[in-house]
Design a protein around this motif. Structure first.
Motif, PDB file in Angstrom:
ATOM      1  N   TRP A 155       0.760  -0.889   0.242  1.00  0.00           N
ATOM      2  CA  TRP A 155      -0.332  -0.302  -0.187  1.00  0.00           C
ATOM      3  C   TRP A 155       1.208   1.042  -0.343  1.00  0.00           C
ATOM      4  N   LEU A 156       1.987   0.954   1.083  1.00  0.00           N
ATOM      5  CA  LEU A 156       2.753   2.683   1.470  1.00  0.00           C
ATOM      6  C   LEU A 156       3.539   2.534  -0.009  1.00  0.00           C
ATOM      7  N   GLU A 163       3.258   9.628  -6.238  1.00  0.00           N
ATOM      8  CA  GLU A 163       3.704  10.627  -5.535  1.00  0.00           C
ATOM      9  C   GLU A 163       2.471  11.247  -4.787  1.00  0.00           C
ATOM     10  N   HIS A 164       1.817  10.708  -4.031  1.00  0.00           N
ATOM     11  CA  HIS A 164       0.734  10.884  -2.512  1.00  0.00           C
ATOM     12  C   HIS A 164       1.770  11.748  -1.884  1.00  0.00           C
ATOM     13  N   ASP A 165       0.751  12.373  -1.015  1.00  0.00           N
ATOM     14  CA  ASP A 165       0.503  12.642   0.088  1.00  0.00           C
ATOM     15  C   ASP A 165       0.972  11.347   1.482  1.00  0.00           C
ATOM     16  N   ILE A 166       1.773  10.838   1.759  1.00  0.00           N
ATOM     17  CA  ILE A 166       1.990  10.175   2.647  1.00  0.00           C
ATOM     18  C   ILE A 166       1.797  10.039   4.079  1.00  0.00           C
ATOM     19  N   ALA A 200      18.500   8.288  -3.070  1.00  0.00           N
ATOM     20  CA  ALA A 200      17.510   9.203  -2.194  1.00  0.00           C
ATOM     21  C   ALA A 200      16.178   8.169  -2.299  1.00  0.00           C
ATOM     22  N   LEU A 201      16.038   7.571  -3.627  1.00  0.00           N
ATOM     23  CA  LEU A 201      14.813   7.521  -3.059  1.00  0.00           C
ATOM     24  C   LEU A 201      14.599   6.204  -2.964  1.00  0.00           C
ATOM     25  N   ALA A 202      15.453   5.406  -2.757  1.00  0.00           N
ATOM     26  CA  ALA A 202      15.671   4.081  -1.469  1.00  0.00           C
ATOM     27  C   ALA A 202      15.403   4.826  -0.037  1.00  0.00           C
ATOM     28  N   ARG A 203      16.368   5.267   0.183  1.00  0.00           N
ATOM     29  CA  ARG A 203      16.410   6.211   1.233  1.00  0.00           C
ATOM     30  C   ARG A 203      14.965   6.649   1.333  1.00  0.00           C
ATOM     31  N   ARG A 204      14.180   7.358   0.814  1.00  0.00           N
ATOM     32  CA  ARG A 204      12.778   7.465   1.107  1.00  0.00           C
ATOM     33  C   ARG A 204      11.693   6.559   1.449  1.00  0.00           C
ATOM     34  N   ARG A 211       8.718   4.819   9.156  1.00  0.00           N
ATOM     35  CA  ARG A 211       7.597   5.507  10.248  1.00  0.00           C
ATOM     36  C   ARG A 211       6.298   5.483  10.037  1.00  0.00           C
ATOM     37  N   LEU A 212       5.702   4.696   9.121  1.00  0.00           N
ATOM     38  CA  LEU A 212       4.623   3.712   8.911  1.00  0.00           C
ATOM     39  C   LEU A 212       4.457   3.218  10.055  1.00  0.00           C
TER      40      LEU A 212
END
Length: 244
Positions: A155-156, A163-166, A200-204, A211-212
């Motif tokens: 889902w995440l 590119e949604h607001d997580i 950067a994408l991997a770390r994101r 966090r989730l």
């Protein structure tokens, strides 16, 4: 070979294909191939053929209901047996079973993986496909039912790629779980035990998943970890009848 599942995001571009390692991921999520406007998912080949879980007994269903009245989070790494454990936990209940699926299939390999999941679950489940909108799926749940959401990581991932607001999506998900009249079990992947990703994408992704998981664990009445098919309590206690 590190013995861990490594996710990959492949971006097709004019210069050709560029492979970006999403990082050492203990969660068997999926590999994602992204073309302009199209997301294609490749199933990870590290799939447990013979999953093992802690022993579940048919003692007293009410004991399971007491634990699952609010919200249970099941965390585990790649091929840890977390989905199998969660399904068996719900099967121990006499409530009507709802399966909310968040994965998307765009190729034959992923179709085959989903079929394996379905066969492993067995009959007598009502399946709702919700790759993005779990809250809407939960609105249709009634008292006397029990819900398995598998999984929060897919889902995440879907929302990250779109590119949604997580933060907004997470808030809506947690509110919907609390508003649901039925017990909810949600499966999620623990991805923080690997090396620091190199891009950067991997770390994101890694940070968003961490966090989730923290937000879900803070809200859950019970948090269960699964490693090598063995369940252990992280918050609350294992349901009666479940032993490592």
């Amino acid at each position: 070979m590190l013995g861990i599942c490594v996710e990959h995001f492949r971006f097709h571009c004019a210069a050709g294909q560029r492979l970006i390692c999403i990082g050492s991921c203990c969660a068997c999520v999926q590999r994602h191939i992204r073309s302009p406007g199209v997301y294609r998912h490749e199933a990870c080949s590290l799939w447990p053929l013979n999953p093992v879980i802690g022993h579940l007994t048919q003692s007293d269903d009410r004991k399971f209901h007491a634990v699952l009245t609010k919200f249970t989070l099941v965390l585990g790494g790649c091929a840890s047996g977390k989905s199998y454990f969660s399904e068996k936990l719900i099967l121990s209940s006499s409530l009507s079973r709802i399966y909310i699926a968040t994965a998307q299939a765009f190729d034959a390999e992923m179709d085959a993986k989903i079929l394996r999941h379905q066969k492993m679950r067995g009959p007598h489940w009502r399946t709702c496909e919700a790759p993005f909108d779990i809250p809407s799926a939960l609105k249709g749940v009634k008292t006397g039912e029990i819900v398995l959401i598998d999984c929060a990581t897919m889902w995440l991932t879907n929302h990250i790629l779109a590119e949604h607001d997580i933060d907004a999506q997470t808030d809506a998900l947690i509110l919907a779980i609390h508003a649901c009249p039925a017990p909810v079990v949600i499966v999620s992947n623990e991805v923080g035990a690997g090396i620091v990703p190199e891009n950067a994408l991997a770390r994101r992704f890694r940070n968003a998943q961490g966090r989730l998981n923290q937000q879900l664990a803070a809200e859950a009445a019970c948090v269960i970890g699964v490693m090598a098919g063995l369940p252990f309590a992280l918050k609350g206690a294992l349901p009666d009848g479940v032993t490592p």
